[in-house]
Scaffold this active site. Structure first.
Site, mmCIF file in Angstrom:
data_model
loop_
_atom_site.group_PDB
_atom_site.id
_atom_site.type_symbol
_atom_site.label_atom_id
_atom_site.label_comp_id
_atom_site.label_asym_id
_atom_site.label_seq_id
_atom_site.Cartn_x
_atom_site.Cartn_y
_atom_site.Cartn_z
ATOM 1 N N ASP A 15 0.818 -1.223 0.000
ATOM 2 C CA ASP A 15 0.000 0.000 0.000
ATOM 3 C C ASP A 15 0.849 1.269 0.000
ATOM 4 O O ASP A 15 0.442 2.294 0.566
ATOM 5 C CB ASP A 15 -0.959 0.040 1.196
ATOM 6 C CG ASP A 15 -2.023 -1.027 1.154
ATOM 7 O OD1 ASP A 15 -2.079 -1.786 0.171
ATOM 8 O OD2 ASP A 15 -2.811 -1.112 2.115
ATOM 9 N N CYS A 54 -3.986 -5.808 -3.276
ATOM 10 C CA CYS A 54 -2.775 -6.617 -3.121
ATOM 11 C C CYS A 54 -2.796 -8.015 -3.723
ATOM 12 O O CYS A 54 -1.903 -8.359 -4.502
ATOM 13 C CB CYS A 54 -2.412 -6.704 -1.648
ATOM 14 S SG CYS A 54 -3.772 -7.208 -0.586
ATOM 15 N N LYS A 108 5.089 -11.216 3.282
ATOM 16 C CA LYS A 108 3.675 -11.472 2.992
ATOM 17 C C LYS A 108 3.485 -12.398 1.800
ATOM 18 O O LYS A 108 4.070 -12.181 0.742
ATOM 19 C CB LYS A 108 2.985 -10.125 2.751
ATOM 20 C CG LYS A 108 1.502 -10.195 2.421
ATOM 21 C CD LYS A 108 0.912 -8.797 2.378
ATOM 22 C CE LYS A 108 -0.527 -8.796 1.903
ATOM 23 N NZ LYS A 108 -1.141 -7.448 1.985
ATOM 24 N N HIS A 110 -0.211 -14.101 1.055
ATOM 25 C CA HIS A 110 -1.581 -13.678 0.706
ATOM 26 C C HIS A 110 -2.075 -14.267 -0.602
ATOM 27 O O HIS A 110 -2.830 -13.633 -1.344
ATOM 28 C CB HIS A 110 -1.681 -12.144 0.669
ATOM 29 C CG HIS A 110 -3.067 -11.651 0.988
ATOM 30 N ND1 HIS A 110 -3.469 -10.352 0.787
ATOM 31 C CD2 HIS A 110 -4.156 -12.300 1.477
ATOM 32 C CE1 HIS A 110 -4.721 -10.197 1.160
ATOM 33 N NE2 HIS A 110 -5.172 -11.376 1.582
ATOM 34 N N HIS A 193 1.123 -0.856 5.275
ATOM 35 C CA HIS A 193 -0.252 -1.331 5.415
ATOM 36 C C HIS A 193 -0.711 -1.175 6.866
ATOM 37 O O HIS A 193 0.079 -1.297 7.788
ATOM 38 C CB HIS A 193 -0.262 -2.813 5.006
ATOM 39 C CG HIS A 193 -1.594 -3.460 4.861
ATOM 40 N ND1 HIS A 193 -2.380 -3.792 5.937
ATOM 41 C CD2 HIS A 193 -2.270 -3.867 3.759
ATOM 42 C CE1 HIS A 193 -3.475 -4.395 5.492
ATOM 43 N NE2 HIS A 193 -3.443 -4.447 4.172
ATOM 44 N N ASP A 265 2.722 -2.904 -4.185
ATOM 45 C CA ASP A 265 1.729 -3.803 -4.775
ATOM 46 C C ASP A 265 0.539 -3.062 -5.366
ATOM 47 O O ASP A 265 -0.202 -3.612 -6.183
ATOM 48 C CB ASP A 265 1.254 -4.836 -3.751
ATOM 49 C CG ASP A 265 0.641 -4.220 -2.506
ATOM 50 O OD1 ASP A 265 0.761 -2.993 -2.298
ATOM 51 O OD2 ASP A 265 0.034 -4.970 -1.710
#
Length: 441
Positions: A15, A54, A108, A110, A193, A265
């Site tokens: 972010d 993301c 991360k 995800h 984030h 991202d």
């Protein structure tokens, strides 16, 4: 024997807005480590994320393809365990591993949950980080559920998450320097984030933890928290941890044969600075898609240069795989292109980039200076070079250009999977729409 294949360190922030680094224009704080990286390499000014959120962008990074070709890519973002990145699909790390690389993911993921989906099933030799979209920076939990992993083992660590990820990345570099051979390190920070917690904000973490224990859902979104000072603290810490990684490359004698990329991202969120663009995360306006991208590639990039070449996240797979001496899987051809020519100061052939986003039925396409955009049924044509704020709608002044880009979008979309009505169902609730986006449901 001299190693010919370059090592690759790909750092992705979460972010981060286009101008959230001081080398892109942020004034409230400085990011000296990343500014030095920019001074030593190339700063891209027309770099795009594959999505305004993301999970979808991470699918494109891993596959080198438009995310809408896979069910997981329709998640904006992934909010359940019903899907994930198919282990059988070739990925950037699996293709690099096929060409002799050691591959590591720190941070991360995800892209799906255990046991069906795991970084270790998608080409990574090692994984240390979180599986979901975000956790508290101190408890490393989401809604009371621990989410810090070493491979497939849930682990406990004490400390601020950005520091832990930076330290782990340095440890991976130290191990690879000793072992020898080419490596790919994908370092995915969760900063900046939410939750809005700097490295000294344990009290805020405790406040949010009390809400978790009281049964409040998703308190780490904390619309009652965060401010510019907190965001600055998060960004300074992110920059410092990038600095640790860069220093380790120098100290270990790896820098001269290592490509370093730093990017985001998607566009920025609440406290980001996206100037000179409008829009933010979850929007196909430039502020939701245009991202910072710094590249230091010895022998390819020139120090202190910029490029206005139009690039997108999925370009990194064909670029890195070509540098490794390989090629994308013929059964899963990349939608991206090898951008090494642009990184060395050249130009790329003209192409059209496409996006869509389920929220507000957004559509977008960019070719050259012009961008087709549709949001909630309202259609636009912008010259995003002369009008980066996307204020002057040229739809009626340039009807042929508008119709051509709109038609190209529909032709492209016909080759993608249709939107999944369940994707984003948990994310875009009526309450979140009203509070987060400032609109009625």
């Amino acid at each position: 024997m001299t190693q010919v294949q370059p090592n690759i360190v790909f750092i992705m922030a979460d972010d981060l807005g286009y101008a959230d680094l001081s080398c892109y224009g942020r004034l409230e704080y400085e990011t000296p480590a990343l500014d030095r990286l920019a001074a030593q390499g190339l700063r891209l000014t027309n770099a795009y994320a594959n999505s305004a959120v993301c999970t979808a962008t991470r699918v494109a990074l891993m596959t080198g393809r438009y995310q809408y070709r896979l069910p997981i890519g329709l998640e904006e973002p992934l909010q359940s365990n019903r899907t994930g990145l198919p282990p059988e699909h070739p990925t950037l790390p699996s293709l690099l591993r096929d060409n002799g690389y050691h591959t590591a993911l720190v941070g991360k993921w995800h892209l799906g949950e255990l046991p069906e989906y795991c970084p270790l099933k998608s080409g990574f030799d090692e994984f240390w980080g979180i599986r979901g979209g975000g956790v508290d920076y101190f408890t490393h939990e989401l809604d009371g559920v621990p989410d810090l992993w070493d491979g497939t083992e849930n682990i406990e660590r004490t400390g601020y998450l950005t520091d832990l990820l930076g330290d782990r990345a340095v440890a991976v570099l130290e191990q690879r320097a000793e072992a020898g051979g080419p490596f790919f390190l994908n370092l995915n920070f969760t900063a900046p984030h939410w939750p809005w917690e700097g490295p000294e904000d344990e009290a805020e973490s405790a406040r949010l933890q009390a809400k978790v224990e009281a049964g409040e859902p998703m308190p780490i979104l904390h619309y009652d928290g965060g401010d510019m000072a907190t965001y600055a603290a998060m960004m300074r810490n992110l920059d410092a941890n990038c600095g640790k990684v860069l220093e380790a490359l120098d100290r270990l004698g790896l820098a001269e044969n290592t490509v370093v990329v730093f990017t985001s991202d998607n566009g920025g969120e609440r406290f980001s600075f996206n100037w000179p663009f409008t829009g933010k995360k979850t929007e196909l306006l430039e502020g939701g898609l245009r991202i910072p991208a710094l590249v230091r590639w010895p022998g390819v990039t020139q120090a202190g240069t910029t490029s206005d070449a139009m690039t997108i996240t999925m370009d990194w797979l064909p670029t890195f795989v070509a540098a490794a001496g390989g090629a994308p899987d013929p059964d899963h051809p990349s939608d991206g292109v090898d951008i090494a020519t642009a990184l060395s100061g050249g130009a790329l052939p003209e192409r059209t980039l496409f996006w869509r986003f389920a929220y507000r039925a957004q559509k977008a396409a960019r070719r050259g200076d012009h961008k087709f955009l549709e949001i909630s049924g309202k259609r636009f044509l912008f010259d995003v070079t002369e009008d980066p704020l996307e204020r002057g709608n040229l739809k009626d002044r340039e009807p042929e250009l508008f119709e051509g880009l709109q038609a190209a979008w529909h032709d492209w979309n016909a080759d993608m999977l249709p939107p999944d009505p369940e994707a984003g169902r948990h994310y875009f609730t009526a309450a979140k729409l009203a509070e987060y986006f400032g609109v009625d449901s």
